[in-house]
Design an enzyme around this catalytic site. Structure first.
Site, short mmCIF file in Angstrom:
data_model
loop_
_atom_site.label_atom_id
_atom_site.label_comp_id
_atom_site.label_asym_id
_atom_site.label_seq_id
_atom_site.Cartn_x
_atom_site.Cartn_y
_atom_site.Cartn_z
N LYS A 19 27.02 28.19 40.63
CA LYS A 19 27.36 29.40 39.91
C LYS A 19 26.50 29.91 38.70
CE LYS A 19 31.74 31.16 37.32
NZ LYS A 19 31.71 32.57 37.79
N THR A 22 28.44 35.23 35.56
CA THR A 22 29.69 35.45 35.25
C THR A 22 30.13 37.04 34.89
OG1 THR A 22 31.58 34.77 33.90
CG2 THR A 22 29.54 35.05 33.10
N GLU A 72 28.12 34.05 42.42
CA GLU A 72 29.35 33.23 41.88
C GLU A 72 29.81 32.13 43.13
OE1 GLU A 72 31.53 33.83 39.61
OE2 GLU A 72 31.22 36.09 38.76
C1 LIG Z 1 37.85 32.30 30.88
C2 LIG Z 1 37.50 33.36 31.51
O1 LIG Z 1 37.74 34.60 31.25
N1 LIG Z 1 36.64 33.14 32.47
C3 LIG Z 1 35.92 33.76 33.41
C4 LIG Z 1 36.01 35.11 33.63
C5 LIG Z 1 35.43 35.90 34.47
N2 LIG Z 1 34.34 35.14 35.42
C6 LIG Z 1 33.98 33.64 35.14
O2 LIG Z 1 33.44 33.15 35.75
N3 LIG Z 1 35.10 33.42 34.32
#
Ligand SMILES: CC(=O)Nc1cc[nH]c(=O)n1
Length: 104
Positions: A19, A22, A72
């Protein structure tokens, strides 16, 4: 102190380098390329790695592509479902591309 958190379910993919992106809302769009971030688990804020930000790019939910999903480690339908769960009703996202610097 950690500077960004990820849900625990993403930890193994991040530390394995599977990954590398984000998608976040505007509240986490302030990171800059080259910045190194201490990463913690959302659930308990335990530090688990350090990442370096490569880029931060605005992207709409309906502009997400198979390439975002690949970064992702998901399929595109899975990614859209996950984002809709985390950010219900939100269309304006920021794609933060990162590399793994070190593990805890
Ligand atoms: C904690 C949090 O918001 N985590 C996220 C949100 C979006 N993508 C991701 O990989 N992780």
């Amino acid at each position: 102190m950690n500077e960004i958190t990820f849900f625990q379910r993403f930890e193994s993919d991040i530390v394995a380098g599977r990954k590398t992106i984000t998608l976040r809302d505007a509240s986490e769009s302030h990171f800059t390329p080259g910045q190194q971030l201490r990463v913690g688990r959302y659930e308990d804020d335990v530090y688990f790695c350090t990442i370096e930000v490569v880029s931060v790019t605005p992207v709409a939910l309906d502009e997400l592509t198979d390439e975002h999903a690949r970064q992702e480690n998901m399929t595109l339908p899975q990614l859209k479902e996950v984002i809709a769960e985390i950010y219900p009703g939100l269309n304006e996202l920021y794609a933060i591309v990162f590399t793994l610097v070190s593990k805890a």
